[in-house]
Motif scaffolding. Structure first.
Motif, PDB file in Angstrom:
ATOM      1  N   GLY A 137       0.768  -1.236   0.000  1.00 21.22           N
ATOM      2  CA  GLY A 137       0.000   0.000   0.000  1.00 21.22           C
ATOM      3  C   GLY A 137       0.801   1.289   0.000  1.00 21.22           C
ATOM      4  N   CYS A 138       2.084   1.229  -0.403  1.00 21.30           N
ATOM      5  CA  CYS A 138       2.897   2.452  -0.493  1.00 21.30           C
ATOM      6  C   CYS A 138       2.343   3.374  -1.590  1.00 21.30           C
ATOM      7  CB  CYS A 138       4.337   2.114  -0.871  1.00 21.30           C
ATOM      8  SG  CYS A 138       5.300   1.315   0.411  1.00 21.30           S
ATOM      9  N   LEU A 139       2.515   4.673  -1.395  1.00 17.19           N
ATOM     10  CA  LEU A 139       2.124   5.653  -2.413  1.00 17.19           C
ATOM     11  C   LEU A 139       2.739   5.299  -3.764  1.00 17.19           C
ATOM     12  CD1 LEU A 139       0.765   8.341  -3.149  1.00 17.19           C
ATOM     13  CD2 LEU A 139       2.837   9.521  -2.350  1.00 17.19           C
ATOM     14  N   GLU A 140       4.011   4.866  -3.755  1.00 15.54           N
ATOM     15  CA  GLU A 140       4.708   4.517  -5.000  1.00 15.54           C
ATOM     16  C   GLU A 140       3.990   3.427  -5.791  1.00 15.54           C
ATOM     17  OE1 GLU A 140       9.072   4.222  -5.080  1.00 15.54           O
ATOM     18  OE2 GLU A 140       8.880   2.203  -5.860  1.00 15.54           O
ATOM     19  N   ALA A 141       3.322   2.500  -5.075  1.00 15.34           N
ATOM     20  CA  ALA A 141       2.641   1.391  -5.743  1.00 15.34           C
ATOM     21  C   ALA A 141       1.364   1.857  -6.456  1.00 15.34           C
ATOM     22  CB  ALA A 141       2.318   0.288  -4.735  1.00 15.34           C
ATOM     23  N   TYR A 142       0.981   3.132  -6.283  1.00 13.30           N
ATOM     24  CA  TYR A 142      -0.220   3.683  -6.914  1.00 13.30           C
ATOM     25  C   TYR A 142       0.078   4.802  -7.905  1.00 13.30           C
ATOM     26  CZ  TYR A 142      -2.780   1.084  -3.432  1.00 13.30           C
ATOM     27  OH  TYR A 142      -3.284   0.063  -2.678  1.00 13.30           O
ATOM     28  N   ALA A 143       1.112   5.588  -7.626  1.00  9.97           N
ATOM     29  CA  ALA A 143       1.245   6.844  -8.368  1.00  9.97           C
ATOM     30  C   ALA A 143       2.579   7.012  -9.083  1.00  9.97           C
ATOM     31  CB  ALA A 143       1.007   8.028  -7.420  1.00  9.97           C
ATOM     32  N   SER A 144       3.464   6.012  -9.048  1.00  3.81           N
ATOM     33  CA  SER A 144       4.680   6.087  -9.868  1.00  3.81           C
ATOM     34  C   SER A 144       4.266   5.882 -11.327  1.00  3.81           C
ATOM     35  CB  SER A 144       5.669   4.985  -9.467  1.00  3.81           C
ATOM     36  OG  SER A 144       5.153   3.713  -9.825  1.00  3.81           O
ATOM     37  N   GLY A 145       5.161   6.170 -12.264  1.00  2.00           N
ATOM     38  CA  GLY A 145       4.856   5.970 -13.684  1.00  2.00           C
ATOM     39  C   GLY A 145       4.367   4.550 -13.980  1.00  2.00           C
ATOM     40  N   PRO A 146       5.146   3.522 -13.617  1.00  2.00           N
ATOM     41  CA  PRO A 146       4.698   2.146 -13.893  1.00  2.00           C
ATOM     42  C   PRO A 146       3.399   1.785 -13.171  1.00  2.00           C
ATOM     43  CG  PRO A 146       7.045   2.189 -13.399  1.00  2.00           C
ATOM     44  CD  PRO A 146       6.532   3.563 -13.115  1.00  2.00           C
ATOM     45  N   ALA A 147       3.150   2.360 -11.992  1.00  2.00           N
ATOM     46  CA  ALA A 147       1.920   2.054 -11.260  1.00  2.00           C
ATOM     47  C   ALA A 147       0.711   2.666 -11.969  1.00  2.00           C
ATOM     48  CB  ALA A 147       2.016   2.558  -9.818  1.00  2.00           C
ATOM     49  N   ILE A 148       0.892   3.866 -12.524  1.00  2.31           N
ATOM     50  CA  ILE A 148      -0.187   4.505 -13.290  1.00  2.31           C
ATOM     51  C   ILE A 148      -0.510   3.646 -14.512  1.00  2.31           C
ATOM     52  CG2 ILE A 148      -0.779   6.528 -14.716  1.00  2.31           C
ATOM     53  CD1 ILE A 148       1.042   8.169 -12.711  1.00  2.31           C
ATOM     54  N   ALA A 149       0.537   3.180 -15.199  1.00  3.12           N
ATOM     55  CA  ALA A 149       0.345   2.322 -16.368  1.00  3.12           C
ATOM     56  C   ALA A 149      -0.343   1.008 -15.972  1.00  3.12           C
ATOM     57  CB  ALA A 149       1.688   2.036 -17.031  1.00  3.12           C
ATOM     58  N   ALA A 150       0.049   0.444 -14.830  1.00  2.00           N
ATOM     59  CA  ALA A 150      -0.526  -0.826 -14.368  1.00  2.00           C
ATOM     60  C   ALA A 150      -2.010  -0.654 -14.056  1.00  2.00           C
ATOM     61  CB  ALA A 150       0.223  -1.333 -13.136  1.00  2.00           C
ATOM     62  N   ARG A 151      -2.379   0.456 -13.392  1.00  2.00           N
ATOM     63  CA  ARG A 151      -3.804   0.676 -13.090  1.00  2.00           C
ATOM     64  C   ARG A 151      -4.606   0.823 -14.379  1.00  2.00           C
ATOM     65  NH1 ARG A 151      -4.843   5.141 -11.048  1.00  2.00           N
ATOM     66  NH2 ARG A 151      -2.814   6.098 -10.677  1.00  2.00           N
ATOM     67  N   ALA A 152      -3.998   1.482 -15.383  1.00  2.00           N
ATOM     68  CA  ALA A 152      -4.691   1.654 -16.661  1.00  2.00           C
ATOM     69  C   ALA A 152      -4.898   0.308 -17.354  1.00  2.00           C
ATOM     70  CB  ALA A 152      -3.901   2.608 -17.566  1.00  2.00           C
ATOM     71  N   THR A 153      -3.847  -0.504 -17.432  1.00  2.00           N
ATOM     72  CA  THR A 153      -3.983  -1.786 -18.151  1.00  2.00           C
ATOM     73  C   THR A 153      -4.926  -2.726 -17.403  1.00  2.00           C
ATOM     74  OG1 THR A 153      -1.904  -2.479 -17.133  1.00  2.00           O
ATOM     75  CG2 THR A 153      -1.789  -1.770 -19.398  1.00  2.00           C
ATOM     76  N   GLU A 154      -4.929  -2.665 -16.086  1.00  2.00           N
ATOM     77  CA  GLU A 154      -5.868  -3.488 -15.320  1.00  2.00           C
ATOM     78  C   GLU A 154      -7.314  -3.087 -15.642  1.00  2.00           C
ATOM     79  OE1 GLU A 154      -2.772  -3.963 -11.613  1.00  2.00           O
ATOM     80  OE2 GLU A 154      -4.724  -3.029 -11.226  1.00  2.00           O
ATOM     81  N   GLY A 155      -7.538  -1.801 -15.754  1.00  2.00           N
ATOM     82  CA  GLY A 155      -8.870  -1.303 -16.095  1.00  2.00           C
ATOM     83  C   GLY A 155      -9.305  -1.768 -17.479  1.00  2.00           C
ATOM     84  N   ILE A 156      -8.358  -1.726 -18.424  1.00  2.00           N
ATOM     85  CA  ILE A 156      -8.666  -2.172 -19.792  1.00  2.00           C
ATOM     86  C   ILE A 156      -8.994  -3.665 -19.786  1.00  2.00           C
ATOM     87  CG2 ILE A 156      -7.762  -2.463 -22.133  1.00  2.00           C
ATOM     88  CD1 ILE A 156      -5.899  -0.006 -21.480  1.00  2.00           C
ATOM     89  N   ALA A 157      -8.176  -4.438 -19.048  1.00  2.00           N
ATOM     90  CA  ALA A 157      -8.406  -5.890 -18.958  1.00  2.00           C
ATOM     91  C   ALA A 157      -9.768  -6.189 -18.347  1.00  2.00           C
ATOM     92  CB  ALA A 157      -7.293  -6.545 -18.145  1.00  2.00           C
ATOM     93  N   ALA A 158     -10.224  -5.293 -17.456  1.00  2.00           N
ATOM     94  CA  ALA A 158     -11.522  -5.495 -16.805  1.00  2.00           C
ATOM     95  C   ALA A 158     -12.675  -4.974 -17.661  1.00  2.00           C
ATOM     96  CB  ALA A 158     -11.521  -4.810 -15.436  1.00  2.00           C
ATOM     97  N   GLY A 159     -12.336  -4.469 -18.874  1.00  2.00           N
ATOM     98  CA  GLY A 159     -13.396  -4.112 -19.807  1.00  2.00           C
ATOM     99  C   GLY A 159     -13.752  -2.638 -19.892  1.00  2.00           C
ATOM    100  N   ALA A 160     -12.841  -1.764 -19.457  1.00  2.00           N
ATOM    101  CA  ALA A 160     -13.128  -0.330 -19.528  1.00  2.00           C
ATOM    102  C   ALA A 160     -13.352   0.106 -20.974  1.00  2.00           C
ATOM    103  CB  ALA A 160     -11.968   0.457 -18.927  1.00  2.00           C
ATOM    104  N   ASP A 161     -14.294   1.053 -21.159  1.00  2.00           N
ATOM    105  CA  ASP A 161     -14.569   1.593 -22.489  1.00  2.00           C
ATOM    106  C   ASP A 161     -13.584   2.737 -22.727  1.00  2.00           C
ATOM    107  OD1 ASP A 161     -15.624   2.488 -24.849  1.00  2.00           O
ATOM    108  OD2 ASP A 161     -17.357   3.481 -23.914  1.00  2.00           O
TER     109      ASP A 161
END
Ligand SMILES: [Zn+2]
Length: 321
Positions: free
Chosen positions: A179-203
């Motif tokens: 739950g570190c801030l880095e795990a949510y808001a670093s460059g790779p973490a931002i990309a990871a949240r985006a790809t997870e959203g796409i995988a979950a079916g985001a429009d």
């Protein structure tokens, strides 16, 4: 006028510059790949050569010494880098190796401390006493400046703001904590949240930016799509602001700074990030602290670490900057 060579050692590049003691001039700014895979000796060699080239290019006399900013953790008193996963170093006496190579006195401090001290000295946070800063890239580093001096704590660890827990049972961080801030808001973490959203079916139109190769989604691509008006990308940026706001709100309550400066590629998101970020901080932190605090993007991309490393040398050597 005396001059100081500032060295910003990163996992990817080394940047060197020759800075006047009052910070009014920066000359001979040069950069080279770090080449960490070639081993520590080769990196030290490259630092020494780059420093010499910077001094030659600056055409000034009176070089007083060298300030080095390096990934840590490290020991500012002994000048030893204790551990850097990026460079593969353990107990590396970097300061003394550079002293031996250049025949000049040198100081060593954490790279993020240097970047924030540079922003305090000559950048977005100049003219104030108390600053908290974040450097957001592949990780989140940070620095704390109190009464015009870098606050390093009892063993040079202070300022690791990226490893502040914002969710006690949250995402696993590279440091081993959850739950570190880095795990949510670093460059790779931002990309990871985006790809997870796409995988979950985001429009979203995001896959089109990377020819449907989701492994190519970066924070930069998310900002691009957000600028183009993609709702999902905008939501990822707004979530980033929310996570950063939680962390920065805490920092503001603890340190009551006049400026929070944010450095790194994340600032490219501009108002789409900073407007909701300021709103989130306002909702979370004490009003008298929020009222005196400006949240600003860094003004010295590429050279903050060089300025700051030079300023640390001046402060440690002459007691003033
Ligand atoms: Zn962490």
């Amino acid at each position: 006028m005396r001059y100081i060579v500032g060295i910003d050692l990163g996992g990817t590049n080394i940047v060197a510059g020759t800075v006047s003691e009052d910070g009014s001039e920066i000359l001979g700014v040069l950069s080279e790949p770090t080449g960490a895979e070639g081993g520590a000796d080769a990196v030290v060699d490259r630092i020494v050569k780059l420093a010499k080239k910077s001094i030659a290019a600056s055409k000034v006399k009176g070089i007083a010494g060298v300030g080095i900013g390096s990934p840590g953790p490290l020991d500012t008193k002994t000048g030893v880098v204790l551990l850097t996963p990026n460079l593969g170093w353990v107990n590396m006496p970097l300061r003394d190796r550079v002293v031996a190579g250049l025949g000049l006195p040198a100081t060593l401090d954490n790279d993020a401390n240097c970047a924030i001290y540079g922003e305090w000295w000559r950048g977005a946070a100049r003219g104030v006493n108390h600053v908290v800063g974040l450097t957001i890239g592949t990780g989140i580093g940070g620095g704390i400046v109190l009464n015009g001096d870098v606050y390093r704590g009892a063993s040079d660890i202070a300022g690791e703001v990226g490893h502040m827990t914002i969710d006690s049972t949250g995402r696993l961080c590279k440091c081993g904590n959850y739950g570190c801030l880095e795990a949510y808001a670093s460059g790779p973490a931002i990309a990871a949240r985006a790809t997870e959203g796409i995988a979950a079916g985001a429009d979203t139109s995001l896959p089109r930016y990377v020819n449907n190769d989701l492994s190519k989604v970066t924070a930069q691509v998310v900002y691009e799509a957000a600028h183009d008006g993609d709702d999902f990308a905008l939501e990822v940026v707004r979530d980033t602001a929310k996570f950063l706001g939680a962390g920065i709100g805490s920092l503001i309550n603890i340190f009551n700074p006049q400026v929070v400066v944010i450095c790194g590629g994340v600032t490219l998101a501009g108002d789409k990030l900073f407007v909701p970020l300021r709103g989130e901080v306002k909702r979370r932190a004490f009003k008298p602290a929020v009222d005196v605090c400006r949240i600003l993007p860094g003004e010295l991309p590429g050279t903050a670490g060089v300025y700051g490393a030079a300023a640390v040398f001046a402060k440690m050597t002459w007691g003033r900057v």
